[in-house]
Scaffold this motif. Structure first.
Motif, PDB file in Angstrom:
ATOM      1  N   ASN A 174       0.816  -1.215   0.000  1.00  0.00           N
ATOM      2  CA  ASN A 174       0.000   0.000   0.000  1.00  0.00           C
ATOM      3  C   ASN A 174       0.844   1.257   0.000  1.00  0.00           C
ATOM      4  O   ASN A 174       2.009   1.245   0.393  1.00  0.00           O
ATOM      5  CB  ASN A 174      -0.931   0.018   1.218  1.00  0.00           C
ATOM      6  CG  ASN A 174      -1.992  -1.033   1.103  1.00  0.00           C
ATOM      7  OD1 ASN A 174      -2.687  -1.126   0.108  1.00  0.00           O
ATOM      8  ND2 ASN A 174      -2.110  -1.857   2.131  1.00  0.00           N
ATOM      9  N   ILE A 213      -7.528 -12.485   3.343  1.00  0.00           N
ATOM     10  CA  ILE A 213      -8.266 -11.928   2.209  1.00  0.00           C
ATOM     11  C   ILE A 213      -7.296 -11.417   1.146  1.00  0.00           C
ATOM     12  O   ILE A 213      -7.489 -11.655  -0.050  1.00  0.00           O
ATOM     13  CB  ILE A 213      -9.228 -10.815   2.675  1.00  0.00           C
ATOM     14  CG1 ILE A 213     -10.359 -11.433   3.496  1.00  0.00           C
ATOM     15  CG2 ILE A 213      -9.778 -10.026   1.486  1.00  0.00           C
ATOM     16  CD1 ILE A 213     -11.244 -10.418   4.201  1.00  0.00           C
ATOM     17  N   ALA A 214      -6.251 -10.747   1.577  1.00  0.00           N
ATOM     18  CA  ALA A 214      -5.258 -10.214   0.626  1.00  0.00           C
ATOM     19  C   ALA A 214      -4.593 -11.346  -0.144  1.00  0.00           C
ATOM     20  O   ALA A 214      -4.386 -11.245  -1.356  1.00  0.00           O
ATOM     21  CB  ALA A 214      -4.215  -9.381   1.365  1.00  0.00           C
ATOM     22  N   ARG A 215      -4.270 -12.446   0.532  1.00  0.00           N
ATOM     23  CA  ARG A 215      -3.655 -13.585  -0.153  1.00  0.00           C
ATOM     24  C   ARG A 215      -4.630 -14.241  -1.118  1.00  0.00           C
ATOM     25  O   ARG A 215      -4.246 -14.682  -2.191  1.00  0.00           O
ATOM     26  CB  ARG A 215      -3.159 -14.606   0.864  1.00  0.00           C
ATOM     27  CG  ARG A 215      -1.778 -14.260   1.372  1.00  0.00           C
ATOM     28  CD  ARG A 215      -1.212 -15.370   2.230  1.00  0.00           C
ATOM     29  NE  ARG A 215      -1.020 -14.749   3.533  1.00  0.00           N
ATOM     30  CZ  ARG A 215      -1.247 -15.319   4.694  1.00  0.00           C
ATOM     31  NH1 ARG A 215      -1.673 -16.534   4.765  1.00  0.00           N
ATOM     32  NH2 ARG A 215      -1.044 -14.651   5.800  1.00  0.00           N
ATOM     33  N   ALA A 216      -5.894 -14.318  -0.722  1.00  0.00           N
ATOM     34  CA  ALA A 216      -6.906 -14.955  -1.571  1.00  0.00           C
ATOM     35  C   ALA A 216      -7.167 -14.130  -2.838  1.00  0.00           C
ATOM     36  O   ALA A 216      -7.403 -14.691  -3.904  1.00  0.00           O
ATOM     37  CB  ALA A 216      -8.196 -15.156  -0.798  1.00  0.00           C
ATOM     38  N   VAL A 217      -7.105 -12.827  -2.714  1.00  0.00           N
ATOM     39  CA  VAL A 217      -7.384 -11.939  -3.838  1.00  0.00           C
ATOM     40  C   VAL A 217      -6.194 -11.897  -4.806  1.00  0.00           C
ATOM     41  O   VAL A 217      -6.373 -11.797  -6.013  1.00  0.00           O
ATOM     42  CB  VAL A 217      -7.736 -10.517  -3.341  1.00  0.00           C
ATOM     43  CG1 VAL A 217      -7.818  -9.533  -4.477  1.00  0.00           C
ATOM     44  CG2 VAL A 217      -9.038 -10.555  -2.566  1.00  0.00           C
ATOM     45  N   SER A 218      -4.998 -12.000  -4.271  1.00  0.00           N
ATOM     46  CA  SER A 218      -3.807 -11.876  -5.140  1.00  0.00           C
ATOM     47  C   SER A 218      -3.418 -13.172  -5.800  1.00  0.00           C
ATOM     48  O   SER A 218      -3.870 -14.199  -5.663  1.00  0.00           O
ATOM     49  CB  SER A 218      -2.634 -11.334  -4.352  1.00  0.00           C
ATOM     50  OG  SER A 218      -2.293 -12.188  -3.293  1.00  0.00           O
TER      51      SER A 218
END
Length: 129
Positions: A59, A124-129
């Motif tokens: 970020n 969530i960040a790992r799942a989205v990326s």
């Protein structure tokens, strides 16, 4: 930061009022400080979420969002000084068990909530990326 702090304080007041309507016998100075407990645990959860979002390397490292959300909004929402007042209030009326329970719950649940918020956003960040 000041606007965030003001919004956080208004949100804290609203949360206290809501807890007072739901559980009036536990609300108020030297009653069981359920409002403060709920606010501090919820604030810790949100701080974990904010830390996962705003402090990650991916970020923008701008200080403004961190200052607004973490220092201002969540700093105004949670309140260690009220926690201290409520704990001492329980001790002053010799509600030792309630005081120790409140202190233990406040610290442990707030730390657990922070970790849960941080972990949730990391997943969530790992799942989205």
């Amino acid at each position: 930061m000041a606007v965030g702090g003001a919004l956080g304080a208004v949100a804290r007041h609203a949360a206290f009022q809501m807890v007072g309507r739901i559980a009036p016998s536990t609300f108020g100075i030297f009653g069981y400080p359920l409002g403060t407990l709920i606010v501090n645990v919820a604030g810790s959860l949100l701080m974990g979420v904010a830390a996962a979002i705003l402090l990650s390397g991916a970020n923008d490292q701008s200080v403004l969002p961190r200052t607004f959300f973490m220092t201002g909004l969540l700093g105004g929402f949670t309140t260690f000084s009220t926690f201290s007042l409520d704990a001492i209030g329980l001790l002053r009326v010799k509600a030792y068990g309630a005081a120790l329970g409140y202190i233990g719950l406040s610290v442990s649940l707030s730390l657990i909530a922070f970790v849960c918020g941080f972990a949730l956003l990391s997943l969530i960040a790992r799942a989205v990326s």
